[in-house]
Design a protein around this motif. Structure first.
Motif, short mmCIF file in Angstrom:
data_model
loop_
_atom_site.label_atom_id
_atom_site.label_comp_id
_atom_site.label_asym_id
_atom_site.label_seq_id
_atom_site.Cartn_x
_atom_site.Cartn_y
_atom_site.Cartn_z
N LEU A 167 0.84 -1.20 0.00
CA LEU A 167 0.00 0.00 0.00
C LEU A 167 0.87 1.25 0.00
N THR A 168 0.32 2.33 -0.52
CA THR A 168 1.00 3.62 -0.48
C THR A 168 0.57 4.37 0.78
N VAL A 169 1.22 5.50 1.03
CA VAL A 169 0.84 6.35 2.18
C VAL A 169 -0.61 6.82 2.00
N ASN A 170 -0.99 7.20 0.76
CA ASN A 170 -2.36 7.64 0.51
C ASN A 170 -3.37 6.53 0.82
N ASP A 171 -3.03 5.30 0.39
CA ASP A 171 -3.92 4.16 0.67
C ASP A 171 -4.11 4.00 2.17
N LEU A 172 -3.02 4.04 2.90
CA LEU A 172 -3.06 3.85 4.35
C LEU A 172 -3.80 4.99 5.05
N THR A 173 -3.64 6.21 4.52
CA THR A 173 -4.34 7.37 5.08
C THR A 173 -5.85 7.18 4.98
N GLU A 174 -6.29 6.71 3.82
CA GLU A 174 -7.73 6.46 3.61
C GLU A 174 -8.24 5.32 4.48
N GLU A 175 -7.50 4.24 4.51
CA GLU A 175 -7.94 3.05 5.25
C GLU A 175 -7.98 3.30 6.76
N LEU A 176 -6.98 4.02 7.27
CA LEU A 176 -6.87 4.24 8.71
C LEU A 176 -7.58 5.50 9.19
N ASN A 177 -7.91 6.35 8.22
CA ASN A 177 -8.61 7.62 8.53
C ASN A 177 -7.79 8.49 9.48
N ILE A 178 -6.50 8.59 9.18
CA ILE A 178 -5.61 9.47 9.94
C ILE A 178 -4.80 10.29 8.95
N SER A 179 -4.02 11.26 9.44
CA SER A 179 -3.29 12.17 8.55
C SER A 179 -2.07 11.49 7.91
N HIS A 180 -1.61 12.10 6.82
CA HIS A 180 -0.39 11.63 6.16
C HIS A 180 0.78 11.60 7.15
N MET A 181 0.87 12.67 7.94
CA MET A 181 1.98 12.77 8.89
C MET A 181 1.95 11.61 9.90
N ALA A 182 0.75 11.27 10.37
CA ALA A 182 0.61 10.18 11.34
C ALA A 182 0.99 8.84 10.70
#
Length: 209
Positions: free
Chosen positions: A21-36
């Motif tokens: 997964l990419t950072v964007n994918d993980l951001t969407e899935e986890l519903n947290i910020s890119h930085m987190a």
């Protein structure tokens, strides 16, 4: 009742399910910020649980793809020991107890050869240190302390074959035999054993002076 899991655990589970997964994918899935997400990924990469690679795109910058390392994969349960025990039970039923003894003897010979090669040209203390390294590679969580010039205490806090050893005590005897042979020891005594209900497996080893 559902057990609440941490964001890191959820991230690892997502990589296990989706493979990469990419950072964007993980951001969407986890519903947290890119930085987190990046903070968690940095932490997991330092622990060598996650790695990444670049994937070129037709247009724009390459994508950074994250995936589980071999170490990360070990966090997820694998029932190897259960399958091994079932195979041993099937073999015993088909061919008798003697076949099980033959299998453990073959394993003892193989491991003795492996350990002997790794302990070659080492002094007593170096041999004990190497035994700990080997056992830790095999999942025993081993540690050693020196009692006097020739006597050492080897403690194994985990037994990765406990289900097998509980049913086939031969496994414990094989381990004692291996240690005595490869260390060329005067005496190897198993002072405690997890299969006897003790907390740890503990050996008192007296090496030749």
């Amino acid at each position: 009742m559902t057990t609440k899991i941490s964001t890191k655990e959820r991230l690892l589970q997502l990589l296990k399910k989706k493979v990469s997964l990419t950072v964007n994918d993980l951001t969407e899935e986890l519903n947290i910020s890119h930085m987190a997400v990046r903070k968690h990924l940095d932490s997991l990469q330092k622990e060598k649980l996650v790695s990444s690679r670049e994937v070129k795109q037709p247009i724009g910058r390459p994508l950074q793809i994250y995936f589980l390392t071999e170490k990360g994969e070990t966090l997820f349960p694998k029932n190897y020991e259960g399958i091994t025990l079932e195979f041993l039970q099937d073999i015993e039923e088909m061919y008798g107890q003697e076949s099980i003894a033959d299998l453990f003897h073959k394993r003892e010979e193989r491991l003795t050869a492996e350990y002997t090669q790794r302990l070659a040209k080492k002094n007593a203390l170096e041999k004990m240190t190497e035994i700990v390294a080997i056992q830790n590679e095999k999942g025993y969580m081993a540690d050693v302390s020196q009692i006097n010039d020739n006597t050492f205490e080897l403690v194994e806090y985990n037994c990765p074959i406990i289900a097998v050893a509980n049913q086939y005590k031969t496994a414990c005897q094989c381990e004692t035999n291996i240690l005595k042979t490869v260390l060329d020891a005067d005496d190897v005594r198993r002072a405690s054993c997890k299969t006897d209900g003790n907390d740890h497996c503990r050996f008192l080893i007296t090496l030749q002076s």
